[in-house]
Design an enzyme around this catalytic site. Structure first.
Site, PDB file in Angstrom:
ATOM      1  N   GLU A  36     -58.946 -86.140 -13.821  1.00 60.52           N
ATOM      2  CA  GLU A  36     -59.518 -85.778 -12.532  1.00 60.52           C
ATOM      3  C   GLU A  36     -59.852 -84.301 -12.620  1.00 60.52           C
ATOM      4  O   GLU A  36     -59.238 -83.550 -13.369  1.00 60.52           O
ATOM      5  CB  GLU A  36     -58.536 -86.056 -11.394  1.00 60.52           C
ATOM      6  CG  GLU A  36     -57.596 -84.915 -11.053  1.00 60.52           C
ATOM      7  CD  GLU A  36     -56.480 -84.706 -12.055  1.00 60.52           C
ATOM      8  OE1 GLU A  36     -56.199 -85.646 -12.838  1.00 60.52           O
ATOM      9  OE2 GLU A  36     -55.886 -83.616 -12.078  1.00 60.52           O
ATOM     10  N   LYS A  46     -57.587 -74.025 -20.918  1.00 58.24           N
ATOM     11  CA  LYS A  46     -57.428 -75.467 -20.681  1.00 58.24           C
ATOM     12  C   LYS A  46     -57.596 -76.310 -21.945  1.00 58.24           C
ATOM     13  O   LYS A  46     -57.031 -77.386 -22.064  1.00 58.24           O
ATOM     14  CB  LYS A  46     -58.403 -75.938 -19.600  1.00 58.24           C
ATOM     15  CG  LYS A  46     -58.003 -75.440 -18.213  1.00 58.24           C
ATOM     16  CD  LYS A  46     -58.736 -76.193 -17.128  1.00 58.24           C
ATOM     17  CE  LYS A  46     -58.134 -75.925 -15.766  1.00 58.24           C
ATOM     18  NZ  LYS A  46     -58.465 -74.587 -15.240  1.00 58.24           N
ATOM     19  N   SER A  97     -57.166 -65.667 -18.471  1.00 56.85           N
ATOM     20  CA  SER A  97     -57.178 -67.117 -18.714  1.00 56.85           C
ATOM     21  C   SER A  97     -58.564 -67.705 -18.960  1.00 56.85           C
ATOM     22  O   SER A  97     -58.686 -68.768 -19.558  1.00 56.85           O
ATOM     23  CB  SER A  97     -56.503 -67.837 -17.547  1.00 56.85           C
ATOM     24  OG  SER A  97     -57.140 -67.516 -16.327  1.00 56.85           O
TER      25      SER A  97
HETATM   26  C1  LIG Z   1     -57.989 -73.925 -14.151  1.00 58.01           C
HETATM   27  C2  LIG Z   1     -57.882 -72.481 -14.369  1.00 58.01           C
HETATM   28  C3  LIG Z   1     -56.784 -71.730 -13.893  1.00 58.01           C
HETATM   29  C4  LIG Z   1     -55.692 -72.311 -13.028  1.00 58.01           C
HETATM   30  O1  LIG Z   1     -54.892 -73.288 -13.613  1.00 58.01           O
HETATM   31  P1  LIG Z   1     -53.420 -73.041 -14.134  1.00 58.01           P
HETATM   32  O2  LIG Z   1     -52.924 -74.395 -14.430  1.00 58.01           O
HETATM   33  O3  LIG Z   1     -52.638 -72.369 -13.032  1.00 58.01           O
HETATM   34  O4  LIG Z   1     -53.491 -72.172 -15.325  1.00 58.01           O
HETATM   35  C5  LIG Z   1     -56.709 -70.379 -14.208  1.00 58.01           C
HETATM   36  N1  LIG Z   1     -57.682 -69.773 -14.915  1.00 58.01           N
HETATM   37  C6  LIG Z   1     -58.761 -70.448 -15.377  1.00 58.01           C
HETATM   38  C7  LIG Z   1     -59.794 -69.711 -16.146  1.00 58.01           C
HETATM   39  C8  LIG Z   1     -58.898 -71.819 -15.122  1.00 58.01           C
HETATM   40  O5  LIG Z   1     -59.980 -72.465 -15.571  1.00 58.01           O
END
Ligand SMILES: *Cc1c(COP(=O)(O)O)cnc(C)c1O
Length: 396
Positions: free
Chosen positions: A111, A89, A377
């Protein structure tokens, strides 16, 4: 086939900007300027130096030897979990705050549901000395205390929203109301590839640093710029969009998006939008969302807060319709199991969101020579309570 946004802000029949008249001016300003800004040399230099020196990029591409043995393929992990603040993010919030500065803004609103995006936004506001206001449903404020504390420590004002269900959708409404009332000094940082055009395209471009790095990292490690598979989890779709971005026109690469099935796709407690949704308008764009026969948005459910969203970015509605991306899903239990497997095989505790992507490894049929990239992620620190509960239940 065009998989990218067109001049009107659509991906095929999805996307657009379905917004109140009062918000037109804000969106128009962003739309008129975002491409010029992100293509300028000035922006590119600042963005890339912050990504490397502040966020810690490039994120490693790690060959997971024991996981590869388990699935009989060459499995690589793209380590977005090692970024500052613990997830992908931050790529987006760094980019958007630089854009806000170029537009002459001095105040940021955002938000947040689980608080991950709120923390990433509050972080870059501290970095740039900008005022930060984060709208968060009252229920989420109570559920996500550690992230609320982080945001406050970073200097953000967290406003609990008590309308509606007191969750993400209600927080979004409040943020929009704020933006309409403060059009000249405020930029609204949206956290995924959702919302009215140009947000989905803007966020995808900022996150596309992931696939840009993948190309040279794969060339170095495998002699080939492209893998056979890329697997990413999807909430709104930002980590998936950034990981797929430079490969969309390369049909050699199979792109797999994994949704959160929650307690099961047919259980009524799910967040698998593509599996259970239908076309409609949410968050200012035409896409696929979960709704009842009256068009009321259904409350989603997933053990993973980041995937607990009733819609999906319009780009993914189109990538599904054109069959460019293959959709899969994983239940809470499958994700938890995959998280423990990774932890015990590789010594990496993943966030619950990418644990869904890891769970898909067991559902695909690989050839022994296949190169498979899984997008990790985020890291698991925020999910320790859920992991402890699972350990207790299973006597692990
Ligand atoms: C917020 C988040 C997601 C989901 O959001 P996307 O916009 O689909 O990437 C996925 N993995 C993590 C670690 C997150 O914090």
């Amino acid at each position: 086939m065009n998989y990218y946004v067109d001049e009107r802000g659509y991906y095929g029949e999805f996307g657009g900007a379905y917004i109140p008249e009062m918000m037109q001016a804000n969106i128009q300003e962003l739309r008129d300027n975002y491409l010029n800004i992100i293509e300028s040399e000035d922006f590119r230099n600042e963005f890339s130096s912050l990504l490397s020196e502040y966020a810690g990029r490039p994120s490693p591409l790690y060959y997971a030897r024991r996981l590869s043995g388990r699935y009989s393929a060459h499995v690589y992990l793209k380590r977005e979990d090692l970024n500052h603040t613990g997830a992908h993010k931050i790529n987006n919030t760094i980019g958007q705050i630089l854009i806000a500065k170029k537009l002459g803004k001095s105040r940021i609103i955002a938000e947040t549901g689980a608080g991950q995006h709120g923390v990433a936004a509050a972080t870059v506001c501290a970095l740039m000395g900008m005022k930060c206001v984060v709208y968060m449903g009252k229920l989420d404020v109570d559920r996500q205390a550690p992230n609320v504390l982080r945001m406050k420590m970073l200097g953000a004002e967290v406003i609990p929203v008590t309308s509606g269900n007191m969750t993400l959708k209600d927080a979004t409404n409040e943020a929009i109301r704020d933006w309409i009332n403060n059009p000249s000094d405020t930029h609204y940082i949206i956290g995924s590839v959702v919302g009215p055009h140009p947000y989905p395209d803007l966020v995808a471009r900022l996150q596309s640093v992931i696939s840009e790095e993948l190309r040279w990292q794969l060339r170095e490690k495998t002699g080939r710029e492209y893998p056979d598979y890329i697997i990413a989890c999807v909430g709104g779709g930002s980590n998936a969009s950034g990981s797929f971005y430079h490969y969309l026109n390369d049909e050699n690469v199979r792109l797999v998006a994994v949704e959160a099935a929650g307690k099961g796709i047919e259980s009524g407690e799910t967040a698998a939008t593509i599996a259970k949704g239908s076309p409609g308008i949410i968050h200012g764009s035409k896409t696929i969302l979960m709704q009842n026969d009256d068009g009321q948005i259904t409350e989603p459910y997933s053990v993973s807060a980041g995937l607990d969203y009733p819609g999906i970015g319009p780009m993914f509605a189109w990538l599904h319709k054109t069959r460019r991306v293959q959709f899969s899903s994983a239940t809470d239990n499958e994700a938890l199991e995959a998280a423990f497997l990774l932890t015990r095989l590789e010594g990496i505790i993943p966030a619950l969101e990418p644990a869904h992507a890891l769970a898909a490894l067991g559902k695909l049929e690989f050839k022994p020579d296949d190169t498979v990239v899984v997008i990790l992620s985020g890291r698991g620190d925020k999910d320790m309570a859920a992991y402890m509960k699972y350990m207790d239940e299973r006597n692990l």
